[in-house]
Scaffold this motif. Structure first.
Motif, PDB file in Angstrom:
ATOM      1  N   GLY A 198       0.800  -1.168  -0.008  1.00 15.79           N
ATOM      2  CA  GLY A 198      -0.163   0.010  -0.250  1.00 15.79           C
ATOM      3  C   GLY A 198       0.805   1.102   0.016  1.00 15.79           C
ATOM      4  N   GLU A 199       2.062   1.060  -0.102  1.00 15.91           N
ATOM      5  CA  GLU A 199       3.057   2.241   0.220  1.00 15.91           C
ATOM      6  C   GLU A 199       2.914   3.144  -1.184  1.00 15.91           C
ATOM      7  N   GLN A 200       3.017   4.394  -1.071  1.00 16.00           N
ATOM      8  CA  GLN A 200       2.899   5.512  -2.448  1.00 16.00           C
ATOM      9  C   GLN A 200       4.200   6.074  -2.570  1.00 16.00           C
ATOM     10  N   VAL A 201       4.815   6.441  -3.463  1.00 12.87           N
ATOM     11  CA  VAL A 201       6.025   7.479  -3.855  1.00 12.87           C
ATOM     12  C   VAL A 201       5.338   8.199  -4.792  1.00 12.87           C
ATOM     13  N   VAL A 202       5.630   9.675  -4.415  1.00  7.11           N
ATOM     14  CA  VAL A 202       5.359  10.699  -5.381  1.00  7.11           C
ATOM     15  C   VAL A 202       6.421  11.393  -5.785  1.00  7.11           C
ATOM     16  N   PHE A 203       6.375  11.663  -7.276  1.00  9.83           N
ATOM     17  CA  PHE A 203       7.280  12.291  -7.755  1.00  9.83           C
ATOM     18  C   PHE A 203       6.838  13.763  -8.521  1.00  9.83           C
ATOM     19  N   PRO A 204       7.110  14.680  -8.120  1.00 11.53           N
ATOM     20  CA  PRO A 204       6.662  15.890  -8.650  1.00 11.53           C
ATOM     21  C   PRO A 204       7.376  16.296  -9.735  1.00 11.53           C
ATOM     22  N   LEU A 205       6.735  17.169 -10.907  1.00 11.28           N
ATOM     23  CA  LEU A 205       7.139  17.314 -12.000  1.00 11.28           C
ATOM     24  C   LEU A 205       6.728  18.678 -12.411  1.00 11.28           C
ATOM     25  N   THR A 206       7.412  19.846 -12.822  1.00 11.70           N
ATOM     26  CA  THR A 206       6.942  21.161 -13.287  1.00 11.70           C
ATOM     27  C   THR A 206       6.874  21.089 -14.872  1.00 11.70           C
ATOM     28  N   TRP A 207       5.810  21.630 -14.999  1.00  9.88           N
ATOM     29  CA  TRP A 207       5.738  21.631 -16.813  1.00  9.88           C
ATOM     30  C   TRP A 207       5.594  23.046 -17.176  1.00  9.88           C
ATOM     31  N   GLY A 208       6.734  23.510 -18.115  1.00  8.94           N
ATOM     32  CA  GLY A 208       6.605  24.949 -18.386  1.00  8.94           C
ATOM     33  C   GLY A 208       5.509  25.569 -19.201  1.00  8.94           C
ATOM     34  N   GLY A 209       4.527  24.683 -19.770  1.00  6.79           N
ATOM     35  CA  GLY A 209       3.339  25.289 -20.426  1.00  6.79           C
ATOM     36  C   GLY A 209       3.591  25.221 -21.982  1.00  6.79           C
ATOM     37  N   LEU A 210       4.973  24.671 -22.477  1.00  7.18           N
ATOM     38  CA  LEU A 210       5.468  24.960 -23.753  1.00  7.18           C
ATOM     39  C   LEU A 210       5.322  23.397 -24.300  1.00  7.18           C
ATOM     40  N   THR A 211       5.172  23.474 -25.750  1.00  9.16           N
ATOM     41  CA  THR A 211       5.138  22.170 -26.387  1.00  9.16           C
ATOM     42  C   THR A 211       6.758  21.879 -26.638  1.00  9.16           C
TER      43      THR A 211
END
Length: 247
Positions: A198-211
């Motif tokens: 049941g353990e969760q690992v979260v990886f945050p990621l920032t999107w710059g809004g561009l293609t």
């Protein structure tokens, strides 16, 4: 009177030529009654033979006709009269057998997932992958997205979580790929973890809004307003699509 009638004696065996009178009035050394009896006997025998032959022919013809008539009558009787068994036992065609009620086919059993061995690598079947989004972001903004990995088994297992194995892509409504997290800024790490049940690992990621595209050689432009989906990948495991609205 001619000379042959003057008492000239006749030799034995010499008789006058046969005529109708000689047949009707036989003349010979024997009395006439003997010759008549002989002729009568021959006539009776001849009539008996002829009569027997006629009777035999009539009997044969009559017997053939009688046999044919008897055979025809028998065939007619056989055709007209049903067999005794048919008169007693009803025909199978007239007997209605009950129709069994339809049986429902059993539902196919769902294939059971292979059992996860404790401490072994986590299989894709016990790993849940998810993309979390803000739901709606302004065009040109830089939202934070999250890739979430969960161990769904009842035992601890290990999973390689290297950054080069992680990826999030953006698709438009037609399924065209517009952006990928590894296109222009690929990263690498050595990250193997033991995940508890049941353990969760979260990886945050920032999107710059561009293609972007995999070689990062094309011009990058802001993604316009519209409805989009985000899809994550961890090596061979993929996530369900998550909706993202750009306003």
């Amino acid at each position: 009177m001619p000379a042959r009638d003057r008492g000239v004696p006749r030799r034995r065996g010499q008789w006058p030529p046969t005529s109708v009178l000689s047949v009707l009035h036989p003349v010979g050394p024997l009395p006439a009654a003997v010759y008549w009896r002989r002729r009568l006997l021959v006539l009776v025998l001849l009539l008996a033979v002829l009569g027997g032959a006629g009777w035999l022919g009539v009997s044969l013809l009559g017997g053939s006709d009688g046999d044919a008539a008897a055979a025809e009558a028998t065939a007619t009787t056989t055709t007209a009269q049903p067999p005794a068994l048919d008169r007693v036992v009803p025909s199978l065609a007239s007997v209605r057998t009950p129709t069994p009620p339809p049986t429902e086919a059993p539902e196919p059993a769902e294939p059971s997932a292979p059992e996860q061995e404790a401490g072994a690598p986590c299989g894709d079947d016990v790993v849940a992958l998810e993309v979390r989004t803000p739901g709606s972001v302004p065009a040109g903004s830089q939202p934070v997205l999250e890739l979430v990995v969960t161990n769904t088994s009842d035992v601890p297992c290990t999973r390689v979580l290297d950054e080069e194995l992680q990826e999030i892509v953006l698709l438009d409504a037609a399924g065209t790929r517009l952006w990928g997290s590894n296109d222009c800024f690929p990263e690498q790490s050595d990250d193997t973890r033991t995940l508890a049940p049941g353990e969760q690992v979260v990886f945050p990621l920032t999107w710059g809004g561009l293609t972007s595209e995999p070689t990062c050689s094309a011009e990058r432009v802001p993604v316009g307003p519209g409805q989009y989906v985000l899809r994550a990948r961890l090596d061979t495991k993929t996530s369900p699509d998550a909706a993202l609205e750009v306003t």
